[in-house]
Motif scaffolding. Structure first.
Motif, mmCIF file in Angstrom:
data_model
loop_
_atom_site.group_PDB
_atom_site.id
_atom_site.type_symbol
_atom_site.label_atom_id
_atom_site.label_comp_id
_atom_site.label_asym_id
_atom_site.label_seq_id
_atom_site.Cartn_x
_atom_site.Cartn_y
_atom_site.Cartn_z
ATOM 1 N N ALA A 296 -9.519 -4.879 6.860
ATOM 2 C CA ALA A 296 -8.502 -5.093 7.889
ATOM 3 C C ALA A 296 -8.443 -6.581 8.255
ATOM 4 O O ALA A 296 -7.356 -7.146 8.434
ATOM 5 C CB ALA A 296 -8.811 -4.244 9.117
ATOM 6 N N HIS B 156 -9.400 5.613 2.709
ATOM 7 C CA HIS B 156 -10.448 4.690 2.247
ATOM 8 C C HIS B 156 -11.673 5.362 1.664
ATOM 9 O O HIS B 156 -12.652 4.678 1.354
ATOM 10 C CB HIS B 156 -10.920 3.802 3.397
ATOM 11 C CG HIS B 156 -9.925 2.777 3.798
ATOM 12 N ND1 HIS B 156 -9.860 1.535 3.215
ATOM 13 C CD2 HIS B 156 -8.935 2.814 4.709
ATOM 14 C CE1 HIS B 156 -8.884 0.841 3.770
ATOM 15 N NE2 HIS B 156 -8.289 1.597 4.676
ATOM 16 N N THR C 9 -3.321 4.668 4.769
ATOM 17 C CA THR C 9 -4.253 4.357 3.683
ATOM 18 C C THR C 9 -5.489 5.223 3.813
ATOM 19 O O THR C 9 -6.055 5.324 4.899
ATOM 20 C CB THR C 9 -4.709 2.878 3.732
ATOM 21 O OG1 THR C 9 -3.583 2.038 3.557
ATOM 22 C CG2 THR C 9 -5.711 2.574 2.624
ATOM 23 N N SER D 47 -6.009 -0.270 13.305
ATOM 24 C CA SER D 47 -7.307 -0.043 12.690
ATOM 25 C C SER D 47 -8.366 0.055 13.782
ATOM 26 O O SER D 47 -8.395 -0.774 14.688
ATOM 27 C CB SER D 47 -7.632 -1.196 11.734
ATOM 28 O OG SER D 47 -8.905 -1.005 11.174
ATOM 29 N N ASN E 288 -4.609 2.814 9.349
ATOM 30 C CA ASN E 288 -5.726 2.425 8.483
ATOM 31 C C ASN E 288 -6.826 3.469 8.571
ATOM 32 O O ASN E 288 -7.588 3.506 9.524
ATOM 33 C CB ASN E 288 -6.261 1.054 8.919
ATOM 34 C CG ASN E 288 -7.223 0.485 7.890
ATOM 35 O OD1 ASN E 288 -7.048 0.693 6.682
ATOM 36 N ND2 ASN E 288 -8.230 -0.237 8.339
ATOM 37 N N TYR F 297 -0.520 -3.153 12.127
ATOM 38 C CA TYR F 297 -1.654 -2.591 11.398
ATOM 39 C C TYR F 297 -2.651 -2.021 12.400
ATOM 40 O O TYR F 297 -3.312 -2.764 13.120
ATOM 41 C CB TYR F 297 -2.283 -3.707 10.565
ATOM 42 C CG TYR F 297 -3.198 -3.241 9.470
ATOM 43 C CD1 TYR F 297 -2.691 -2.891 8.213
ATOM 44 C CD2 TYR F 297 -4.566 -3.163 9.663
ATOM 45 C CE1 TYR F 297 -3.535 -2.473 7.204
ATOM 46 C CE2 TYR F 297 -5.414 -2.742 8.652
ATOM 47 C CZ TYR F 297 -4.881 -2.405 7.425
ATOM 48 O OH TYR F 297 -5.717 -1.989 6.411
#
Ligand code: 6GP
Length: 799
Positions: free
Chosen positions: A121, A349, A347, A67, A310, A65
């Motif tokens: 996150a 946001h 993703t 971020s 992210n 992930y």
């Protein structure tokens, strides 16, 4: 974990002696915290190592992930809770005559994020470990976290958050995993005589070293320990002599200096792009190295690795992964592309256009020349392929390179197999409006994953009184399985349980009231409605609408001091971006309104306004459990999801909301009668956009009440805000109220009148509050990450 109190006490004392060579009675809370933290890290280390080895042995697929923000807050209690030794440690320390809460207080919040995106996150990191899923975070080890906010004369002042000064007890520097990241210089392609392949040759690159610092992410009582890896920057020994002056060296170290450097200048933006490439490249390089240890064919890399982007900040991952696969691993372009798309997911946001990153082509070309060449090639192939299937304008609008800029969201969508929004309405808006062109190209890539929250933190850790009532009423199964909170529904008409919950709320309100008094000197009564709006300060979130409500009540009370309304305390928590002047003006106005109202005897304590400085995770843990009303009043369509809305309803607050973000799912969960909805819906908002006929001045001019309230910003009613009041007034009138605050004003006032009535009907209120808590379980991020794992990443639980 298995541990006795006696063993813990012995370990703790030993650790303190070894680490600081002092007695417990002499140690201050920082030393006590550091000893405790380092002991806990030792307790964790066995599982941490073992899980890594097991992942390797089982060739487990892992989700990485990426971020640019992580916002975990304090980690001590959460680690203890997850290890199952929170009570034992607390008792053990108290027996030694130590104050556990005071020790816990000494931990600095790890605030490497601005708001929702970073907090999400961290919720995911907790939930991945707690659901046994192999997840691995990649981010930046900023020396300074998000600024510390203070108010001076009502103005926001930003102070540095030097969170590393006393060291970070949770991290481990992994020197052997450092990698070099290459910037600048020139790159040209040379043909390899034997293979005929083009090999990039780098001339005069600037080589920087990325060093990882790992933090254990402990799962809830399942012995799973995942990893959060934050990258720091150093100058490699071989490059040392290139930096003659301290200034030059400092410039390099500053690359990981601060979170989101000011991007109102070219230099600030350039630094941000360097940060993005720096951690993305470092993370991907180690991932590929790790994969190669499995001795599997490189073209199967997507079977063992998922990379999540992210928001757009790490979207260079698409090009960097291609660079590694093609340049370093010798894969054919088309094969590498297939593996890249299968590995990556993204993703989004926010629909706010300013957050959709674009970088000037020249900047990218100069900073990361090889990566730029790869982006050009991706863009070129995209245009060639799509032009055979789709209309030329559509292809032109969706390509990565246009108008002299690199469009990062385009890169992320084109180079990945999944694009998701973070609440149902948001995902629909992406498909229908914001990213509609891409939806036409790749309908199968779009999906929704509604956000969630780390439920344990927002109940077991921050709201012990509520947790106790839940234990007594429905047993303890909810502690490990959030959806079991729904068992509480069976007690929705049980007066006894309702009363106990109300008592728990009262305790939390008292704790907050004490905090408010300590930090602001304002005395508030726990009999008042605690009306809470906590989130970043932004015009679309409409803190200004809340202000209009407050000023209306103030004027009403001035006119009629006998007016019977339930007393309210308005509680704000919000930071404004340092260069966002409007948001800073709102802060000043709220603070001056607080001065005015809190000191006006005629108001008789019926209204209080409190703006708590430095809103962060730890402060949220005090505010959220104490809230009666949750303000979720963004303009419909603008808040992608929101997550404070979930925390607050779980903690029994009644939501006042527009039909925006996850408010809609909250409404569906609790039922229309247990939430107060107001304002325009997204279709009405879009109708205004289409018809272009919103006229804020007309709304203002034809509405005496609104006019009277709005004039207080400029007519001297609120002292000391000449400039800021005018700024708010202008935003609403001169610049035609971009977020339709005035259009929703009356509907909002009605919603608040409904709240007043409901609050006076204690039985009804308590029942509504119970129903909100009972339906909070479905917003657990455990649930959310399971959906990501199944639908997007294709990873399975280890435990
Ligand atoms: C935020 C969204 O504004 C919020 O609605 C959402 O709940 C949160 O992300 C988590 O998904 N967005 C950001 O913080 C951001 O920086 C670029 O977006």
């Amino acid at each position: 974990m298995k541990l006795t109190k006696e063993q813990f006490q012995k370990d703790f004392k030993d650790r303190l002696h070894h680490k600081f060579s002092i007695e417990t009675c002499d140690a201050n809370s920082v030393e006590l915290f550091q000893s405790l933290g380092s002991l806990i890290k030792t307790y964790i280390s066995g599982d941490w190592r073992e899980d890594r080895l097991e992942q390797q042995r089982n060739q487990q697929k892992i989700a990485f992930y990426f971020s640019i923000e992580f916002l975990p807050g304090k980690m001590l209690k959460s680690n203890l809770l997850n290890l199952g030794i929170l009570d034992l440690v607390r008792d053990g320390l108290e027996e030694l005559g130590l104050d556990f809460e005071q020790i816990a207080e000494a931990e600095k919040d790890m605030a490497l994020g601005n708001g929702g995106l970073g907090r999400l996150a961290s919720c995911f990191m907790d939930s991945l470990a707690s659901t046994g899923l192999p997840g691995f975070g990649n981010g930046i080890r900023y020396k300074y976290g998000l600024f510390k906010q203070e108010f001076i004369d009502g103005y926001q002042v930003e102070l540095p958050d030097a969170w590393l000064t006393t060291g970070n007890i949770w991290e481990v520097r992994k020197d052997h995993e450092k990698v070099d990241v290459c910037f600048e210089g020139h790159v040209w392609l040379k043909e390899d005589k034997q293979t005929g392949r083009l090999i990039p040759v780098y001339e005069n690159p600037r080589i920087l070293r990325a060093v990882p610092y790992d933090t254990a992410m402990v799962g809830f009582r399942n012995e799973q320990v995942n990893n959060l890896r934050l990258w720091d920057i150093e100058i490699p020994e071989s490059e040392e002599r290139k930096y003659y002056s301290i200034n030059e060296r400092r410039q390099i170290q500053d690359i990981t200096g601060v979170l989101y450097p000011d991007d109102s200048t070219y230099e600030g933006r350039r630094l941000r792009l360097i940060q993005e490439y720096f951690f993305t490249s470092a993370g991907l390089q180690t991932i590929v190295k790790r994969f190669k240890k499995l001795n599997l064919p490189i073209e199967t890399i997507h079977e063992k690795i998922a990379v999540h982007i992210n928001d757009t900040h790490p979207s260079l991952a698409v090009a960097e992964f291609m660079r590694i696969l093609v340049d370093e691993e010798g894969m054919e372009w088309s094969q590498a592309w297939l593996a890249t798309v299968r590995t990556m997911s993204y993703t989004n946001h926010t629909i706010m256009s300013e957050a959709l990153e674009k970088w000037p082509v020249d900047m990218v070309k100069q900073l990361i020349p090889r990566v730029y060449q790869i982006i050009e090639e991706i863009d070129h192939r995209f245009v060639t392929e799509m032009s055979t299937k789709f209309d030329g304008d559509l292809v032109e609008r969706t390509r990565i390179l246009r108008d002299g800029q690199v469009h990062m969201a385009h890169l992320a969508i084109i180079g990945s197999h999944s694009t998701n929004g973070v609440a149902k309405i948001h995902s629909d808006l992406l498909k229908d409006v914001v990213l509609h062109d891409f939806y036409v190209l790749y309908p199968e890539r779009f999906n929704n994953k509604t956000n969630g929250i780390a439920l344990r933190r927002w109940s077991q850790i921050s709201n012990e009184p509520l947790s106790q009532v839940l234990d007594e009423t429905i047993g303890e199964s909810w502690r490990s399985d959030a959806e079991k909170i729904e068992l509480l529904m069976a007690y929705k008409d049980d007066k006894n349980v309702q009363e106990k919950l109300a008592q728990a709320k009262k305790l939390n309100k008292q704790r907050l009231a004490d905090y408010i008094f300590k930090t602001t000197g304002v005395k508030v009564s726990t009999n008042a409605i605690f009306d809470v709006q906590v989130k970043r300060l932004h015009a679309y979130k409409r803190q200004q609408l809340k202000l209009l409500h407050i000023m209306k009540l103030y004027l009403d009370l001035k006119q009629n001091p006998e007016l019977e309304i339930p007393p309210r305390v308005f509680i704000f928590g919000a930071k404004a971006a340092p260069s966002y002047y409007y948001a800073k003006a709102v802060i000043k106005v709220i603070n001056e309104v607080a001065n005015l109202i809190n000191n006006d005897k005629k108001i008789q304590d019926k209204l209080k306004v409190v703006f708590l400085p430095n809103y962060n995770v730890s402060l949220a843990e005090i505010i959220v459990p104490a809230a009666d009303v949750s303000e979720q009043i963004s303009l419909a369509s603008k808040e992608a999801s929101g997550t404070s809305n979930m925390k607050l309803m779980l903690n029994g607050a009644i939501t006042v909301a527009t039909l925006d973000g996850a408010n809609i799912e909250i409404k569906d969960a609790v039922g229309e009668e247990n939430i107060v909805i107001f304002g325009m819906d997204k279709d009405r908002v879009y109708q205004y956009y289409r018809e272009q006929n919103y006229n804020a001045y007309e709304v203002y001019n034809s509405d005496l009440t609104l006019k009277r309230v709005l004039n207080t910003f400029v007519d001297g009613t609120i002292p000391n805000i000449v400039r800021e009041g005018q700024e708010l007034f202008d935003a609403l009138i001169k610049y035609n109220d971009e977020y339709f605050t005035l259009a929703d004003f009356h509907s909002y006032i009605e919603a608040q009148e409904k709240i007043d009535l409901l609050y006076q009907d204690k039985a009804k209120w308590n029942k509504m509050s119970l129903i909100n808590t009972a339906n909070g379980g479905r917003f657990s991020s455990d649930h959310t990450v399971k959906r990501y794992a199944e639908d997007i990443w294709g990873i399975v639980a280890m435990k």
